[in-house]
Design a protein around this motif. Sequence first.
Motif, PDB file in Angstrom:
ATOM      1  N   GLY A   1       0.795  -1.225   0.000  1.00 12.60           N
ATOM      2  CA  GLY A   1       0.000   0.000   0.000  1.00 12.60           C
ATOM      3  C   GLY A   1       0.822   1.266   0.000  1.00 12.60           C
ATOM      4  N   LYS A   2       2.081   1.164  -0.459  1.00 13.27           N
ATOM      5  CA  LYS A   2       2.937   2.349  -0.467  1.00 13.27           C
ATOM      6  C   LYS A   2       2.747   3.182  -1.739  1.00 13.27           C
ATOM      7  CE  LYS A   2       6.769   0.533   2.247  1.00 13.27           C
ATOM      8  NZ  LYS A   2       8.106  -0.050   2.083  1.00 13.27           N
ATOM      9  N   GLY A   3       1.859   2.718  -2.619  1.00 14.55           N
ATOM     10  CA  GLY A   3       1.667   3.439  -3.877  1.00 14.55           C
ATOM     11  C   GLY A   3       2.774   3.153  -4.867  1.00 14.55           C
ATOM     12  N   ASP A   4       3.348   1.940  -4.792  1.00 15.14           N
ATOM     13  CA  ASP A   4       4.466   1.623  -5.682  1.00 15.14           C
ATOM     14  C   ASP A   4       4.204   0.332  -6.452  1.00 15.14           C
ATOM     15  OD1 ASP A   4       4.547  -0.036  -3.565  1.00 15.14           O
ATOM     16  OD2 ASP A   4       6.697   0.097  -3.207  1.00 15.14           O
ATOM     17  N   GLY A   5       2.993   0.196  -6.993  1.00 15.49           N
ATOM     18  CA  GLY A   5       2.671  -0.997  -7.774  1.00 15.49           C
ATOM     19  C   GLY A   5       3.404  -1.005  -9.103  1.00 15.49           C
ATOM     20  N   GLY A   6       3.296  -2.135  -9.816  1.00 16.37           N
ATOM     21  CA  GLY A   6       4.011  -2.297 -11.078  1.00 16.37           C
ATOM     22  C   GLY A   6       3.700  -1.210 -12.091  1.00 16.37           C
ATOM     23  N   LEU A   7       2.427  -0.819 -12.191  1.00 21.21           N
ATOM     24  CA  LEU A   7       2.055   0.190 -13.186  1.00 21.21           C
ATOM     25  C   LEU A   7       2.604   1.558 -12.815  1.00 21.21           C
ATOM     26  CD1 LEU A   7      -1.644  -0.684 -14.045  1.00 21.21           C
ATOM     27  CD2 LEU A   7       0.368  -1.005 -15.443  1.00 21.21           C
ATOM     28  N   VAL A   8       2.785   1.801 -11.502  1.00 23.05           N
ATOM     29  CA  VAL A   8       3.345   3.081 -11.074  1.00 23.05           C
ATOM     30  C   VAL A   8       4.838   3.104 -11.371  1.00 23.05           C
ATOM     31  CG1 VAL A   8       3.724   4.601  -9.101  1.00 23.05           C
ATOM     32  CG2 VAL A   8       1.595   3.320  -9.295  1.00 23.05           C
ATOM     33  N   LYS A   9       5.495   1.968 -11.117  1.00 27.51           N
ATOM     34  CA  LYS A   9       6.940   1.900 -11.349  1.00 27.51           C
ATOM     35  C   LYS A   9       7.260   2.091 -12.827  1.00 27.51           C
ATOM     36  CE  LYS A   9       8.546  -0.745  -7.416  1.00 27.51           C
ATOM     37  NZ  LYS A   9       8.531  -2.119  -6.915  1.00 27.51           N
ATOM     38  N   SER A  10       6.396   1.552 -13.708  1.00 25.94           N
ATOM     39  CA  SER A  10       6.660   1.727 -15.137  1.00 25.94           C
ATOM     40  C   SER A  10       6.079   3.050 -15.642  1.00 25.94           C
ATOM     41  CB  SER A  10       6.098   0.550 -15.924  1.00 25.94           C
ATOM     42  OG  SER A  10       4.711   0.444 -15.711  1.00 25.94           O
ATOM     43  N   GLU A  11       5.614   3.904 -14.708  1.00 23.02           N
ATOM     44  CA  GLU A  11       5.085   5.244 -15.023  1.00 23.02           C
ATOM     45  C   GLU A  11       3.906   5.198 -15.983  1.00 23.02           C
ATOM     46  OE1 GLU A  11       7.927   8.205 -15.930  1.00 23.02           O
ATOM     47  OE2 GLU A  11       8.973   7.958 -14.027  1.00 23.02           O
ATOM     48  N   LYS A  12       3.117   4.121 -15.911  1.00 28.29           N
ATOM     49  CA  LYS A  12       1.934   4.055 -16.766  1.00 28.29           C
ATOM     50  C   LYS A  12       0.724   4.626 -16.047  1.00 28.29           C
ATOM     51  CE  LYS A  12       3.521   0.592 -19.855  1.00 28.29           C
ATOM     52  NZ  LYS A  12       3.941  -0.776 -19.987  1.00 28.29           N
ATOM     53  N   PHE A  13       0.724   4.473 -14.737  1.00 25.11           N
ATOM     54  CA  PHE A  13      -0.405   4.973 -13.952  1.00 25.11           C
ATOM     55  C   PHE A  13       0.186   5.744 -12.779  1.00 25.11           C
ATOM     56  CE2 PHE A  13      -4.362   5.196 -11.903  1.00 25.11           C
ATOM     57  CZ  PHE A  13      -5.320   4.843 -12.840  1.00 25.11           C
ATOM     58  N   LEU A  14      -0.116   7.023 -12.701  1.00 28.99           N
ATOM     59  CA  LEU A  14       0.561   7.851 -11.703  1.00 28.99           C
ATOM     60  C   LEU A  14      -0.428   8.436 -10.697  1.00 28.99           C
ATOM     61  CD1 LEU A  14       2.961   9.621 -14.155  1.00 28.99           C
ATOM     62  CD2 LEU A  14       3.531   7.839 -12.524  1.00 28.99           C
ATOM     63  N   GLY A  15       0.149   9.044  -9.665  1.00 31.48           N
ATOM     64  CA  GLY A  15      -0.682   9.720  -8.670  1.00 31.48           C
ATOM     65  C   GLY A  15      -1.272   8.780  -7.649  1.00 31.48           C
ATOM     66  N   VAL A  16      -0.637   7.624  -7.435  1.00 29.76           N
ATOM     67  CA  VAL A  16      -1.153   6.684  -6.447  1.00 29.76           C
ATOM     68  C   VAL A  16      -0.492   7.003  -5.105  1.00 29.76           C
ATOM     69  CG1 VAL A  16      -1.465   4.270  -5.870  1.00 29.76           C
ATOM     70  CG2 VAL A  16      -1.309   4.962  -8.250  1.00 29.76           C
ATOM     71  N   PRO A  17      -1.291   7.393  -4.094  1.00 26.11           N
ATOM     72  CA  PRO A  17      -0.691   7.822  -2.829  1.00 26.11           C
ATOM     73  C   PRO A  17      -0.278   6.640  -1.966  1.00 26.11           C
ATOM     74  CG  PRO A  17      -3.048   7.961  -2.691  1.00 26.11           C
ATOM     75  CD  PRO A  17      -2.745   7.477  -4.081  1.00 26.11           C
ATOM     76  N   ASN A  18       0.575   6.931  -1.012  1.00 26.57           N
ATOM     77  CA  ASN A  18       0.914   5.988   0.046  1.00 26.57           C
ATOM     78  C   ASN A  18      -0.225   6.071   1.063  1.00 26.57           C
ATOM     79  OD1 ASN A  18       2.054   4.689   2.249  1.00 26.57           O
ATOM     80  ND2 ASN A  18       4.115   5.349   1.681  1.00 26.57           N
ATOM     81  N   TYR A  19      -0.716   4.917   1.506  1.00 24.20           N
ATOM     82  CA  TYR A  19      -1.831   4.956   2.468  1.00 24.20           C
ATOM     83  C   TYR A  19      -1.456   5.751   3.716  1.00 24.20           C
ATOM     84  CZ  TYR A  19      -4.245   1.332  -0.212  1.00 24.20           C
ATOM     85  OH  TYR A  19      -4.880   0.634  -1.194  1.00 24.20           O
ATOM     86  N   LYS A  20      -0.167   5.739   4.010  1.00 21.35           N
ATOM     87  CA  LYS A  20       0.333   6.447   5.190  1.00 21.35           C
ATOM     88  C   LYS A  20      -0.020   7.934   5.135  1.00 21.35           C
ATOM     89  CE  LYS A  20       4.736   7.230   5.555  1.00 21.35           C
ATOM     90  NZ  LYS A  20       6.162   6.906   5.449  1.00 21.35           N
TER      91      LYS A  20
END
Lengths: 419, 182
Positions: B115-134
Amino acid sequence: MKQVKHRNSTSKVLGFCLAVMLAFSTSIFAQGDPVAGKALFNSNCAACHKLDKKMTGPALRGVVDRIDDKDWLYSWIRNSAKMVKSGDPYAVKIFAEYNNTAMTAFPQFSDADIDNILAYTSAPKPVSKVAVASIGSDSSDDGVSVDIVLGLLALILVVLAAMLFMVTKTLGNLAKQAGVEVEKTDPIWKRFVKNQFLVLVSVIAFMMFGAFHVFGFFMQVGVDQGYKPVQPIHFSHKIHAGDNGIDCKYCHSNARVSKTSGIPALNVCMNCHKTITEVAPETADADYSKDFYDKQIQKLYKATGWSESDQAYTGTPEPVKWVRVHNLPDFAYFNHSQHVTVGGVACQKCHGPVEEMEILEQHEPLTMGWCINCHRDTNVKTEGNEYYTKIHAELKKKYGVDQLTVAQMGGLECGKCHY
Amino acid sequence: MKILVKAIAVVGILAMVSCNESSTPNYQFFPNMYQSVGYETYSESAAFNNGVAAQLPVDGTIKRGWMPYEVANTAEGKIFAKDSLVSPIKSTEKNLATGKELFGIYCTVCHGKKGKGDGGLVKSEKFLGVPNYKDRDITTGSVYHTIYYGLNSMGSHAGQLNENERWQVAMYVSKLKADLTK
């Protein structure tokens, strides 16, 4: 008098400075670090903003050129709702333009953070690469060289045949000139017919060959292994499930809970493709260009009735006529949830390596014998299944085994699948 | 004789060509036994005005076992869900395990395993703006609300998860947030 003049010149200098500063306001904001800004932008802003496209919020590239009041931007980013309430005219205008959606407040941002983000948004748009298309020529080169080799071989064969023909003709002519009598024999097929043994053997061989192929032909009727229809939208499982690692069940969620695995509704596509409006340049390969894939996303927008410019649905969707690939005959019952959720069977067991398929095809024959073989080999997961504890224990005792196969649980009974 | 040979050759070639065609389905022995008389799931059907078998429920009706979610998709609705929506199911180990499994299917690809907002799609910069639940002020109720309606770039996942499953995922998200803020 002198003093006044002096003050005048100061104000002129100040005014000039201000003008210069305004003219180069972009560079003033660019004092932030665009790299740090990118990281902040991606994790905080990108959910609603893109640099070059309108999303939930406006496109942000060059926002400092549109709004030159830095303090306005600071207070807007930290708490836009407050500004709308206080009646700031531009704030109210923006709020109304974007469906009265309040922007998430970011009170935790320092001035430096915001400067960094603004520096990132002020960076010029990178020139898009068009180089990918040229890769295609490599594979066609291979094709050409194979063609050349085949052509050469054919040519050599023709030349050889011609030479043979000429040699026999010349020899015949020479024999005639020399007055040699060439002995006349029966043609080859007459000699073959006269040889009873050869006829018998070849008839048997021919019949066996024929029977083999007729049997093979009838056995594959009704089996669609390798069926690979052209779909109305070129959806690549390789890109989605393979490269991007999206779980099969993200889209085929019905497979967990229902008889049919379901065709994902287009709103599932739009969960991501509202934001992903074009494919990344590295997605394109030699066979399919970026332009080709982008067109497929546009087809999706057309089917769902999504208007990119308004960021809203027009309300006139067009159903997509997907072509069904895996189709069991109507007289066989198959339940996905029974296999996926209860049995814990991986999707790939029956569907093959879908995550590697650019165009989906039926990987397995899906015949009854194929089902039965798997039922004979697969053990039932009896651990942790309290509901069946008693019958599992008794069946194990009956068959004298530790592990029950599906067949021993009744997985070969006709009525399990045919009723 | 010669005509017969030619005919056999032509038929043979045709048969081979038609067997190799992978974009059309194969022949069936008795199509009547393969193809349903009734309409199949998602098939075209003349029985309905719009020509498809997949129909929306009649207005004012609900599916058996499905309960409408009455909190509106507004800013006030979200605040209400955050403050006062309570999970009807208990936070048992079994529910959390199911929640974890479902989180792995539906959320990990963007939100990351923890839940840190670092899923595969975020890492490959395909889907951005995913927050860390923290970093987000969320409760189990607000997570449920967000799964149901979606938020900003995130779409609604109400079609993929039923009510019970949504609560299980929401619970698991709360657990992840608790782990992250620890």
